[in-house]
Scaffold this active site. Structure first.
Site, PDB file in Angstrom:
ATOM      1  N   LYS A  67       0.821  -1.218   0.000  1.00 35.55           N
ATOM      2  CA  LYS A  67       0.000   0.000   0.000  1.00 35.55           C
ATOM      3  C   LYS A  67       0.851   1.263   0.000  1.00 35.55           C
ATOM      4  CE  LYS A  67      -0.838   0.130   5.027  1.00 35.55           C
ATOM      5  NZ  LYS A  67      -0.210   1.424   5.299  1.00 35.55           N
ATOM      6  N   ASP A  68       2.155   1.141   0.319  1.00 35.21           N
ATOM      7  CA  ASP A  68       3.051   2.296   0.304  1.00 35.21           C
ATOM      8  C   ASP A  68       3.644   2.567  -1.070  1.00 35.21           C
ATOM      9  OD1 ASP A  68       2.704   2.681   3.032  1.00 35.21           O
ATOM     10  OD2 ASP A  68       4.437   1.446   3.570  1.00 35.21           O
ATOM     11  N   THR A 109      -6.126   8.501  13.634  1.00 38.72           N
ATOM     12  CA  THR A 109      -5.696   7.863  12.396  1.00 38.72           C
ATOM     13  C   THR A 109      -4.940   8.881  11.561  1.00 38.72           C
ATOM     14  OG1 THR A 109      -6.356   6.773  10.323  1.00 38.72           O
ATOM     15  CG2 THR A 109      -7.890   8.370  11.240  1.00 38.72           C
ATOM     16  N   SER A 111      -4.809   8.440   8.211  1.00 39.85           N
ATOM     17  CA  SER A 111      -5.278   8.142   6.861  1.00 39.85           C
ATOM     18  C   SER A 111      -6.554   8.908   6.516  1.00 39.85           C
ATOM     19  CB  SER A 111      -5.547   6.637   6.733  1.00 39.85           C
ATOM     20  OG  SER A 111      -6.372   6.350   5.632  1.00 39.85           O
ATOM     21  N   ARG A 113      -8.455   8.289   4.110  1.00 35.98           N
ATOM     22  CA  ARG A 113      -9.440   7.253   3.763  1.00 35.98           C
ATOM     23  C   ARG A 113     -10.194   6.795   5.003  1.00 35.98           C
ATOM     24  NH1 ARG A 113      -9.246   2.057   4.754  1.00 35.98           N
ATOM     25  NH2 ARG A 113      -7.058   2.203   5.366  1.00 35.98           N
ATOM     26  N   ARG A 114      -9.456   6.534   6.074  1.00 32.66           N
ATOM     27  CA  ARG A 114     -10.100   6.110   7.321  1.00 32.66           C
ATOM     28  C   ARG A 114     -10.911   7.247   7.933  1.00 32.66           C
ATOM     29  NH1 ARG A 114      -4.577   3.190   9.161  1.00 32.66           N
ATOM     30  NH2 ARG A 114      -4.961   1.104   8.278  1.00 32.66           N
ATOM     31  N   ARG A 131       0.600  10.400  13.774  1.00 35.73           N
ATOM     32  CA  ARG A 131       1.698   9.715  13.087  1.00 35.73           C
ATOM     33  C   ARG A 131       2.406   8.825  14.092  1.00 35.73           C
ATOM     34  NH1 ARG A 131       4.689  10.842   8.802  1.00 35.73           N
ATOM     35  NH2 ARG A 131       5.349   8.716   9.244  1.00 35.73           N
ATOM     36  N   GLY A 132       3.394   8.083  13.622  1.00 35.92           N
ATOM     37  CA  GLY A 132       4.162   7.212  14.502  1.00 35.92           C
ATOM     38  C   GLY A 132       3.906   5.751  14.202  1.00 35.92           C
ATOM     39  N   ASN A 133       4.764   4.891  14.737  1.00 36.93           N
ATOM     40  CA  ASN A 133       4.588   3.461  14.514  1.00 36.93           C
ATOM     41  C   ASN A 133       3.416   2.936  15.343  1.00 36.93           C
ATOM     42  OD1 ASN A 133       5.567   3.131  17.155  1.00 36.93           O
ATOM     43  ND2 ASN A 133       7.665   2.788  16.452  1.00 36.93           N
ATOM     44  N   THR A 136       3.505   3.279  19.192  1.00 37.34           N
ATOM     45  CA  THR A 136       3.324   4.678  19.596  1.00 37.34           C
ATOM     46  C   THR A 136       1.853   5.064  19.547  1.00 37.34           C
ATOM     47  OG1 THR A 136       5.529   5.320  18.820  1.00 37.34           O
ATOM     48  CG2 THR A 136       3.898   7.071  19.041  1.00 37.34           C
TER      49      THR A 136
END
Length: 289
Positions: A67-68, A109, A111, A113-114, A131-133, A136
């Site tokens: 998706k990236d 989120t 995104s 889209r979300r 943002r973040g992993n 996180t």
């Protein structure tokens, strides 16, 4: 997560071919930037540095979250394999299902889209850009900063955090990103030996599904910052594709489906995207708060 999924690919390739694989970590702009993806270039920020390493001959192949990947071709690089897809759905992580969250709950989120689909499902929510992993983001719920976050189910499984999932969204509720749950193995186009080697991990059903999904996004000229959701699956030798384009505020959605033989995946995606555009999808994609 990137190292975990890369190790999985390395192990599978060694098991299938007997070739040892050495992992080489590469930090991308998308990994270190704290800005939202739409602000730092959207699609491609997680792959450009990896592709530079490929073209320079510093690595033999790269493993990406599909998706990236930008939907346009990269000169000198080929998509050698799309391994069997993991669960493509989105997951809500928090103390309760979406319907049970309190009025005005803060849901995080990164995104669009979300954001669009969450607002369509629950207009009262306060959707917070983050943002973040994954750890996180999950920590923001644990710390009480947010009531819930939405993440990819596949990513949560890969890092062993399915315990955080309160609800998995059926595609009828929330369509995933094109290619979500899939991995992409890229190598240089002038290395037919590598293309053949990596090809042992290619899953035809996954490739057909993600080809249809990504073709929709390509025709719509969207990226990871576009409120576009798609999902394709093969049932009884027929590929079923559904796509949606949603207004960022959740007020309107255009949702359509198409079916056909998996060998016609690109054509199915292209024709569905054309139908979406005919219904005004490009206008919805251009609308923001």
């Amino acid at each position: 997560m990137a190292m975990t999924q890369s190790q999985g690919v390395a192990d599978a390739l060694t098991q299938r071919t007997g070739h040892a694989v050495e992992l080489v970590g590469v930090t991308t702009h998308g990994d270190v930037s704290k800005a939202l993806l739409a602000q730092i270039g959207g699609t491609g920020v997680f792959v450009n540095e990896l592709r530079d390493k490929l073209l320079a001959g510093e690595v033999d192949f790269a493993v990406h979250s599909l998706k990236d990947l930008p939907t346009y071709p990269a000169p000198g690089i080929v998509l050698a394999a799309t391994p069997a897809r993991d669960d493509p759905r989105d997951a809500l992580c928090g103390p309760a299902k979406l319907a049970d969250l309190p009025h005005g709950a803060r849901v995080g989120t990164g995104s669009p889209r979300r954001v669009a689909q969450l607002r369509a499902l629950r207009p009262d929510l306060e959707v917070v850009p983050i943002r973040g992993n994954a750890p996180t983001r999950l920590g923001k719920v644990t710390d009480g900063e947010l009531d819930a976050v939405v993440l990819a189910h596949a990513g949560l499984r890969r890092i062993g955090r399915l315990d955080a999932v309160a609800e998995v969204f059926d595609p009828d509720q929330m369509l995933p990103a094109p290619g979500q749950g899939s991995l992409a193995l890229e190598c240089r186009a002038d290395r037919p030996d590598l293309v053949e080697l990596l090809g042992v991990l290619d899953d035809p059903m996954t490739r057909a599904s993600v080809t249809a999904e990504r073709t929709v996004l390509n025709v719509l000229e969207g990226g990871c910052s576009a409120p576009v959701g798609t999902y394709a699956a093969e049932v009884d030798e027929t590929l079923h594709l559904t796509a949606t384009v949603a207004a960022y505020d959740g007020s309107r959605q255009i949702r359509m489906s198409a079916s056909g033989h998996p060998d016609m995946a690109e054509q199915i995606g292209r024709e569905l995207a054309d139908r979406l555009l005919a219904q005004g999808a490009d206008q919805l994609m251009g609308e923001r708060d």
